[in-house]
Design an enzyme around this catalytic site. Structure first.
Site, PDB file in Angstrom:
ATOM      1  N   HIS A  55       0.860  -1.192   0.000  1.00 22.80           N
ATOM      2  CA  HIS A  55       0.000   0.000   0.000  1.00 22.80           C
ATOM      3  C   HIS A  55       0.890   1.234   0.000  1.00 22.80           C
ATOM      4  CE1 HIS A  55      -3.955   1.979   1.280  1.00 22.80           C
ATOM      5  NE2 HIS A  55      -3.073   2.972   1.302  1.00 22.80           N
ATOM      6  N   HIS A  57       1.352   5.233  -2.027  1.00 19.36           N
ATOM      7  CA  HIS A  57       0.897   6.262  -2.973  1.00 19.36           C
ATOM      8  C   HIS A  57       2.112   6.853  -3.693  1.00 19.36           C
ATOM      9  CE1 HIS A  57      -3.346   6.456  -1.592  1.00 19.36           C
ATOM     10  NE2 HIS A  57      -2.814   6.036  -0.451  1.00 19.36           N
ATOM     11  N   GLN A 151      -9.691   8.853  -4.987  1.00 15.23           N
ATOM     12  CA  GLN A 151      -9.379   9.578  -3.763  1.00 15.23           C
ATOM     13  C   GLN A 151     -10.518  10.477  -3.296  1.00 15.23           C
ATOM     14  OE1 GLN A 151      -6.048  10.260  -1.471  1.00 15.23           O
ATOM     15  NE2 GLN A 151      -8.119  10.260  -0.660  1.00 15.23           N
ATOM     16  N   HIS A 213      -9.598   1.659   0.816  1.00 12.38           N
ATOM     17  CA  HIS A 213      -9.304   2.488   1.985  1.00 12.38           C
ATOM     18  C   HIS A 213     -10.579   2.449   2.842  1.00 12.38           C
ATOM     19  CE1 HIS A 213      -6.032   3.922  -0.471  1.00 12.38           C
ATOM     20  NE2 HIS A 213      -5.657   4.826   0.420  1.00 12.38           N
ATOM     21  N   ASP A 312       2.626   3.420   2.970  1.00 10.47           N
ATOM     22  CA  ASP A 312       1.529   4.339   2.658  1.00 10.47           C
ATOM     23  C   ASP A 312       2.003   5.598   1.947  1.00 10.47           C
ATOM     24  OD1 ASP A 312      -1.015   5.281   2.359  1.00 10.47           O
ATOM     25  OD2 ASP A 312      -1.432   5.516   4.480  1.00 10.47           O
TER      26      ASP A 312
END
Length: 419
Positions: A55, A57, A151, A213, A312
């Protein structure tokens, strides 16, 4: 071509000290294996499967150091709002540059597998296109799964006539392997539940994995994980479904948690905890006692429910630190979850290796079994306990039997004269 790695402490093998590799795949683990022209001495160091960051970004990498945006409150929701404006000024080339930077940093610490949570709430799908190109360009060095992550929400976002849900489907058609979601960021509980049901429908339609999420909030009434788990059970896709964060489950009452543990065991749902980021983000409205944002990791481990740790973010609007080094994430995670019993140390590395591979659904090509790709890393420690205790550096990363990099062990000359 055959080569042999000798003098290794091999994770999961009690006595074997040698690794035989043929044509880029593991052939055998043992001792006094057949002679080879090329023999590499690993100097008694610990060898484990490559780190799996399940996970991360990549498209947000280092935006926390830009002058244009600052998250003054330090909250999740301000970061989302700031990113929504910032991303509109990013070209695909800029996105690719950020993604490359993040991948390079992660690779340098021993990560070879990344699930890239990539924002698709952009009518042009700029980040998605960038991530897919980088995935293909770097496939020989790192395995990247791209998540179509809305998002700003599937139903709470619309721009140029396209909703978040529309853009998720477009991203899947472009080649994303995973359907993402963020139900707690929708405008109502009904929309959050609707988004989960649509996520599952799209995953079944396109035969994709799911990573949501889920309940990244201190609100104990945020229980979208219950809906996700039920939909996964109904469609018999629990092993292909992941709930990331689930912070609120760490605040839920024990009666509810006890019931859900039984359902999680039945569904085989996967969980990802993000120790550093959620410790930083959560509890912002608490005085004391202050919640630390972690889901029930220890209980998942003790109940045989698959859970893993991940980074993350790396220096973005959500988290101001991070460097992609999963030994740091493991260190923080086992402290926060109290997974430091004597029996835990021997298996804690599963939280950033095998459990992540199971979450990414890549077990067929991952791990220390003959016939699988010869991918592994070498840590500067003699065993698992010493590696964790000393936050051991990754000295080498090997992919299909070839070194991606090698580092010399650090040497120290310290004379204390105390004895």
């Amino acid at each position: 071509m055959k080569k042999k790695f000798i003098n290794a402490k091999i994770y999961g093998y009690e006595d074997a000290r040698e690794i035989l590799v043929e044509d880029g795949c593991f052939k055998e683990f043992g001792n006094k294996l057949e002679a080879c022209d090329e023999v590499i001495d690993l100097d008694g160091r610990l060898v484990i499967p490559p780190y799996v960051d399940s996970h991360l970004h990549l498209d947000y990498y280092m935006i926390g150091k830009t002058d244009e945006v600052k998250n003054e409150s330090g909250t999740l929701f301000e970061a989302i709002d700031l990113w929504n404006d910032f991303k509109k000024g990013s070209s695909k080339e800029e996105m690719k540059e950020r993604i490359y930077g993040a991948v390079e940093e992660c690779l340098s610490h021993g990560t070879q597998y990344i699930r890239a949570q990539t924002d698709c709430t952009d009518p042009n799908l700029t980040g998605i296109k960038a991530a897919l190109e980088v995935r293909d360009e770097l496939k020989d060095k790192v395995t990247i799964q791209v998540v179509a992550f809305p998002q700003n929400g599937m139903y709470s976002y619309e721009e140029e006539g396209k909703t978040g849900r529309d853009l998720v489907e477009e991203a899947l058609k472009l080649g994303c392997e995973v359907v993402g979601g963020i139900p707690h960021n929708e405008w109502s509980r009904d929309l959050g539940e609707k988004s989960i049901k649509e996520i599952v429908r799209l995953a079944v339609k396109y035969d994709r994995l799911i990573d949501v999420h889920c309940d990244e909030t201190d609100d104990v009434m945020a229980r979208f994980v219950e809906v996700l788990n039920a939909e996964a059970m109904i469609n018999k896709i629990g092993e292909k479904t992941t709930a990331s964060h689930t912070c609120s489950f760490g605040s839920a009452d024990d009666s509810y948690a006890f019931r859900m543990m039984g359902l999680f065991r039945k569904s085989k749902l996967n969980f990802i905890a993000l120790p550093t980021e959620n410790a930083f983000l959560q509890g912002r409205q608490d005085s004391y006692p202050k919640r630390r944002g972690l889901t029930r990791v220890l209980e998942f481990v003790d109940n045989g429910i698959n859970v893993c740790f991940a980074q993350d973010s790396i220096v973005d609007l959500w988290y101001p630190a991070g460097n992609g080094n999963l030994i740091n994430i493991l260190d923080n995670g086992i402290h926060l979850s109290q997974l430091m019993r004597e029996k835990d140390f021997e298996k804690d590395f599963d939280l950033v290796t095998y459990n992540g591979a199971r979450t990414m659904h890549i077990e067929d090509d991952y791990g220390f079994d003959p016939g699988k790709p010869a991918n592994f890393i070498v840590l500067d420690a003699e065993n698992e306990f010493e590696a964790i205790r000393n936050r051991a550096e990754c000295l080498a990363s090997v992919r299909e039997g070839e070194f991606l990099f090698k580092k010399a062990k650090r040497e120290y000359d310290v004379k204390l004269n105390i004895r």
